[in-house]
Scaffold this motif. Sequence first.
Motif, short mmCIF file in Angstrom:
data_model
loop_
_atom_site.label_atom_id
_atom_site.label_comp_id
_atom_site.label_asym_id
_atom_site.label_seq_id
_atom_site.Cartn_x
_atom_site.Cartn_y
_atom_site.Cartn_z
N ILE A 1 0.86 -1.18 0.00
CA ILE A 1 0.00 0.00 0.00
C ILE A 1 0.89 1.23 0.00
CG2 ILE A 1 -1.89 1.20 1.16
CD1 ILE A 1 -2.49 -1.40 2.65
N GLU A 2 0.51 2.20 -0.83
CA GLU A 2 1.28 3.44 -0.93
C GLU A 2 0.69 4.53 -0.05
OE1 GLU A 2 2.27 6.84 -4.35
OE2 GLU A 2 1.17 5.00 -4.87
N SER A 3 1.54 5.32 0.58
CA SER A 3 1.14 6.51 1.35
C SER A 3 0.07 6.19 2.39
CB SER A 3 0.65 7.62 0.41
OG SER A 3 1.67 8.00 -0.48
N VAL B 1 5.34 3.48 2.14
CA VAL B 1 4.87 2.19 1.62
C VAL B 1 4.75 1.22 2.79
CG1 VAL B 1 5.29 0.28 0.03
CG2 VAL B 1 6.03 2.59 -0.60
N ALA B 2 3.67 0.46 2.82
CA ALA B 2 3.50 -0.61 3.80
C ALA B 2 3.26 -1.91 3.05
CB ALA B 2 2.33 -0.32 4.73
N VAL C 1 7.08 -1.40 7.24
CA VAL C 1 6.76 -0.03 6.83
C VAL C 1 8.03 0.57 6.26
CG1 VAL C 1 4.87 0.29 8.45
CG2 VAL C 1 7.18 0.80 9.18
N LEU C 2 7.92 1.17 5.09
CA LEU C 2 9.08 1.63 4.33
C LEU C 2 9.05 3.13 4.15
CD1 LEU C 2 10.69 -0.03 1.25
CD2 LEU C 2 10.07 2.38 1.13
N GLU C 3 10.16 3.76 4.44
CA GLU C 3 10.36 5.19 4.18
C GLU C 3 11.38 5.32 3.05
OE1 GLU C 3 9.81 9.36 5.10
OE2 GLU C 3 8.74 7.54 5.74
#
Length: 577
Positions: A45-47, A56-57, A66-68
Amino acid sequence: MTDLMPLVQEYGQLCRLAHMTPAQRGQRFNGLITQTLQAWGIPAIESVRSAGEIDVAFGVDGARFVLEAKWEQNKANTGHLAKLQKRLKQRLSGTYGVFLSMAGYSAEALRDLTQGERLEILLLDRHHFEAMLSGLVSPIELLDKVCDHAAYAGRAYTTLTDILPSQGASGSIAACHDQLTRPDGTVYFARGHGVGKRAEGRIEVVGGGLTGTVKLHLAADEPGAVVARCHTTSPNHDYQVSLGATLADQGTPSHDNSRWADSERLSAATGAVAAVRDPDAAACSVADDGNHHPFEQSGPGTCACLACRNDRRTSDAYLVDAALSHGFQTLAVSTSVPFVYTIGLWHSYRQPEIAMFGLEPTHMNTMIRDYVRRGVNTAWPRTEQHIGGILDGHVVQVRAIHPSWNDALFGTLYRFYRGIIPAVHQLVWPDKNGLWQWEAGASAQCSSDQPSAWLSVDQHPQGGWQLVGKLDPGFPLSISPNHKVLTTRSIKNGLLAASMVLIEGGDIDVLDSRGYKADDFEVAYIGELTQLNPTLMLLDCERNSHKATLAGRRWSYRPASQPDRRSSKRIWDALTR
């Protein structure tokens, strides 16, 4: 896995800032990461806007990430990582953080992270992202290796070069399909759907999104340049890609193969498997006495599969045991038209996996094992070669399955090989008169119960198997898209809507408002009906001996009446006898 080439091409535009500002690129980058993960079948999932926005998750094997992401000129510093650490504290314990910095990390950031408390963040850079985007390494394999280094060595940051170490005297890369060394000592290697370059002890991704069998060549018209020639199941669709200094420099595919050697153009058409040129990369030792023996690894990390890692942490542990003890396992898939395929032939013999369709599963299992035994003890048959001694009184043959079928048919292969699926060949059988399914006069069973899987899903003739290829995986019903149902011509042609469904044993009747008083009954595939009547996808097909009636967008169920069951049996008998 869906096609990565459009994503690779878009990535090149982002690198060149084509018609966009750096801020616009950063916003689009989150979407590109999300699409890359989704292309590999990973829910992403974006934002995510909640307690602290997350770029991004996604989830892998039950773990939540969870991605930064940061695509700026300067390296990420301690402040950037602290921001992600704060957001992790706002989420469920056990959630992992991933920071992706395209410019890398400052020495201070790396030092502070390793000297901190419990490690909860994994650090990725441009090389990691390009490896996933190109198909050189699947996200599952990459995250698994990065997590191993973090868990065992306390290293949040592990370079791509450390993830893909060289092995053997020739310095080959594990699980590569082809390798080429330039006169200056630079090594190019094809792995998965990508191409990497190793020079001065470092790995750089230079090509990706490739399909078919990838072979590397020195360019004829540019000294020192390297091209990737991709051999598909049809020589007319073979193409060539020029490789640059980085992935962003990859050229556009060219389908002009007129100057290729005949042996190159025919390699995919004859089902040739890319040779493992490095003897240290041979998969396993095989006894040639007619019996199966335990296999011993002849080199470390020979491919990316669970057996090479001796990974028994998942429900697929039985496949690891079978591959190490017997060389391979067969898996029967019980759908409307059953099929059986192997798991482990690539790991153990460096041969394509084998799939067979449309016959009784125990018979297909026996024939596949006879085919493998023949290959081990004598020689592996070529594609389209007539093979006797497997099907009583008839010959069979194998044909290379187009990769577009992989997602729909071979999910367990994806898990076993950890995201990079090897070639799969179809073991094709003729009808009782010896006619192949593509020949005029072949029986209906021979023609419809076997897919022509050497064609792509889009090129395959319309019917049940094309529906499977297009709608699976993810078809919401408990039956497969090629399950045959009783319906009316009016529903099939979109003139009337489906409003009643009878579920009786393995038979399903999809009826319009006329019920059993209709006069245009016929048999159709449930997959084609769901495309015209999306509410059918909400059905509970496990409610045996029930009749479902549509009210708005909901189905209500009640026990099937005896008159309805008798009418159903009468019409089924009339249409199928």
